[in-house]
Scaffold this motif. Sequence first.
Motif, PDB file in Angstrom:
ATOM      1  N   GLY A 148      52.465  41.836  48.223  1.00  0.00           N
ATOM      2  CA  GLY A 148      51.194  42.441  47.840  1.00  0.00           C
ATOM      3  C   GLY A 148      50.453  41.641  46.796  1.00  0.00           C
ATOM      4  O   GLY A 148      50.937  40.625  46.301  1.00  0.00           O
ATOM      5  N   PRO A 149      49.281  42.129  46.444  1.00  0.00           N
ATOM      6  CA  PRO A 149      48.449  41.418  45.477  1.00  0.00           C
ATOM      7  C   PRO A 149      48.978  41.557  44.046  1.00  0.00           C
ATOM      8  O   PRO A 149      49.645  42.535  43.712  1.00  0.00           O
ATOM      9  CB  PRO A 149      47.083  42.097  45.622  1.00  0.00           C
ATOM     10  CG  PRO A 149      47.397  43.462  46.128  1.00  0.00           C
ATOM     11  CD  PRO A 149      48.628  43.322  46.975  1.00  0.00           C
ATOM     12  N   ALA A 150      48.662  40.590  43.209  1.00  0.00           N
ATOM     13  CA  ALA A 150      49.042  40.663  41.795  1.00  0.00           C
ATOM     14  C   ALA A 150      48.055  41.541  41.031  1.00  0.00           C
ATOM     15  O   ALA A 150      48.419  42.159  40.036  1.00  0.00           O
ATOM     16  CB  ALA A 150      49.081  39.267  41.185  1.00  0.00           C
ATOM     17  N   PHE A 151      46.808  41.594  41.489  1.00  0.00           N
ATOM     18  CA  PHE A 151      45.769  42.369  40.826  1.00  0.00           C
ATOM     19  C   PHE A 151      45.379  43.553  41.683  1.00  0.00           C
ATOM     20  O   PHE A 151      45.417  43.487  42.910  1.00  0.00           O
ATOM     21  CB  PHE A 151      44.547  41.488  40.535  1.00  0.00           C
ATOM     22  CG  PHE A 151      44.872  40.329  39.636  1.00  0.00           C
ATOM     23  CD1 PHE A 151      45.011  40.516  38.270  1.00  0.00           C
ATOM     24  CD2 PHE A 151      45.069  39.060  40.151  1.00  0.00           C
ATOM     25  CE1 PHE A 151      45.337  39.467  37.432  1.00  0.00           C
ATOM     26  CE2 PHE A 151      45.385  37.995  39.323  1.00  0.00           C
ATOM     27  CZ  PHE A 151      45.524  38.197  37.961  1.00  0.00           C
ATOM     28  N   GLU A 152      44.977  44.641  41.045  1.00  0.00           N
ATOM     29  CA  GLU A 152      44.656  45.875  41.752  1.00  0.00           C
ATOM     30  C   GLU A 152      43.377  45.796  42.569  1.00  0.00           C
ATOM     31  O   GLU A 152      43.246  46.465  43.562  1.00  0.00           O
ATOM     32  CB  GLU A 152      44.543  47.031  40.764  1.00  0.00           C
ATOM     33  CG  GLU A 152      45.868  47.422  40.167  1.00  0.00           C
ATOM     34  CD  GLU A 152      45.724  48.535  39.147  1.00  0.00           C
ATOM     35  OE1 GLU A 152      44.594  49.002  38.900  1.00  0.00           O
ATOM     36  OE2 GLU A 152      46.747  48.924  38.598  1.00  0.00           O
ATOM     37  N   GLY A 153      42.420  45.020  42.136  1.00  0.00           N
ATOM     38  CA  GLY A 153      41.162  44.996  42.856  1.00  0.00           C
ATOM     39  C   GLY A 153      40.394  43.717  42.613  1.00  0.00           C
ATOM     40  O   GLY A 153      40.823  42.828  41.901  1.00  0.00           O
ATOM     41  N   ARG A 154      39.239  43.668  43.204  1.00  0.00           N
ATOM     42  CA  ARG A 154      38.361  42.503  43.127  1.00  0.00           C
ATOM     43  C   ARG A 154      37.646  42.481  41.779  1.00  0.00           C
ATOM     44  O   ARG A 154      37.352  43.517  41.200  1.00  0.00           O
ATOM     45  CB  ARG A 154      37.355  42.617  44.270  1.00  0.00           C
ATOM     46  CG  ARG A 154      36.364  41.512  44.365  1.00  0.00           C
ATOM     47  CD  ARG A 154      35.583  41.636  45.678  1.00  0.00           C
ATOM     48  NE  ARG A 154      34.330  40.940  45.663  1.00  0.00           N
ATOM     49  CZ  ARG A 154      34.183  39.626  45.612  1.00  0.00           C
ATOM     50  NH1 ARG A 154      35.246  38.864  45.522  1.00  0.00           N
ATOM     51  NH2 ARG A 154      33.001  39.065  45.626  1.00  0.00           N
ATOM     52  N   TYR A 155      37.333  41.289  41.305  1.00  0.00           N
ATOM     53  CA  TYR A 155      36.556  41.168  40.072  1.00  0.00           C
ATOM     54  C   TYR A 155      35.134  41.648  40.321  1.00  0.00           C
ATOM     55  O   TYR A 155      34.658  41.678  41.442  1.00  0.00           O
ATOM     56  CB  TYR A 155      36.578  39.731  39.543  1.00  0.00           C
ATOM     57  CG  TYR A 155      35.735  38.772  40.337  1.00  0.00           C
ATOM     58  CD1 TYR A 155      34.441  38.489  39.937  1.00  0.00           C
ATOM     59  CD2 TYR A 155      36.214  38.154  41.487  1.00  0.00           C
ATOM     60  CE1 TYR A 155      33.645  37.612  40.660  1.00  0.00           C
ATOM     61  CE2 TYR A 155      35.439  37.288  42.206  1.00  0.00           C
ATOM     62  CZ  TYR A 155      34.153  37.022  41.794  1.00  0.00           C
ATOM     63  OH  TYR A 155      33.374  36.158  42.509  1.00  0.00           O
ATOM     64  N   ALA A 194      45.859  43.911  36.613  1.00  0.00           N
ATOM     65  CA  ALA A 194      47.073  43.510  37.318  1.00  0.00           C
ATOM     66  C   ALA A 194      48.049  44.657  37.411  1.00  0.00           C
ATOM     67  O   ALA A 194      48.068  45.532  36.561  1.00  0.00           O
ATOM     68  CB  ALA A 194      47.729  42.338  36.597  1.00  0.00           C
ATOM     69  N   ARG A 195      48.839  44.634  38.440  1.00  0.00           N
ATOM     70  CA  ARG A 195      49.910  45.614  38.541  1.00  0.00           C
ATOM     71  C   ARG A 195      51.056  45.147  37.677  1.00  0.00           C
ATOM     72  O   ARG A 195      51.342  43.973  37.572  1.00  0.00           O
ATOM     73  CB  ARG A 195      50.379  45.724  39.990  1.00  0.00           C
ATOM     74  CG  ARG A 195      49.337  46.324  40.870  1.00  0.00           C
ATOM     75  CD  ARG A 195      49.864  46.752  42.177  1.00  0.00           C
ATOM     76  NE  ARG A 195      50.658  45.708  42.829  1.00  0.00           N
ATOM     77  CZ  ARG A 195      50.865  45.663  44.115  1.00  0.00           C
ATOM     78  NH1 ARG A 195      50.364  46.554  44.893  1.00  0.00           N
ATOM     79  NH2 ARG A 195      51.609  44.708  44.637  1.00  0.00           N
TER      80      ARG A 195
END
Length: 168
Positions: free
Chosen positions: A64-71, A166-167
Amino acid sequence: YEVFAALLRHTLEVVGLELHAYVLMRNHFHLLVTPLEPTALERAMHRIDFQYARYVNDRYERTGPAFEGRYRCTGVDTERYWFSCMRYVELNPVRAGLVVDPGAFAWSSFCASRPNAASSSALRAWAAVSCSARSGAVSGVAASWLAAGSGARSSPNATASTPAGARA
């Protein structure tokens, strides 16, 4: 911090972003940058998101992604707002309760951006420093489209951006 800082520093150089202020927190980061070409910010955020997620996933055997959402982006169109963004970025560790003195937080441009700092090259040496930190409350990246040689004045297309964090 060291891995993310090295990735960020390399990305800024490769993609073409001029760094003005930064702070690296445990679960997010803030930057005040000038894209040197129109798509530099988007390419940098994509590169950081992809490469850091790959590192985290390989290291911790996850997906999965390291960050929760888009900048997200917001305009920086005045000198006053420029300095407000810089203050927001560099005082983030104080607001998060990590330090009382912003100069005590190693993963920040605070000391390098003060008038008595040795030179702007000090800002580029930030990835060599290490420290520990706990999470902050707000996430973000600020970016400004500044005209070359215009100091803190921004062009009409000024942009600031904010990642969702980030998660852990």
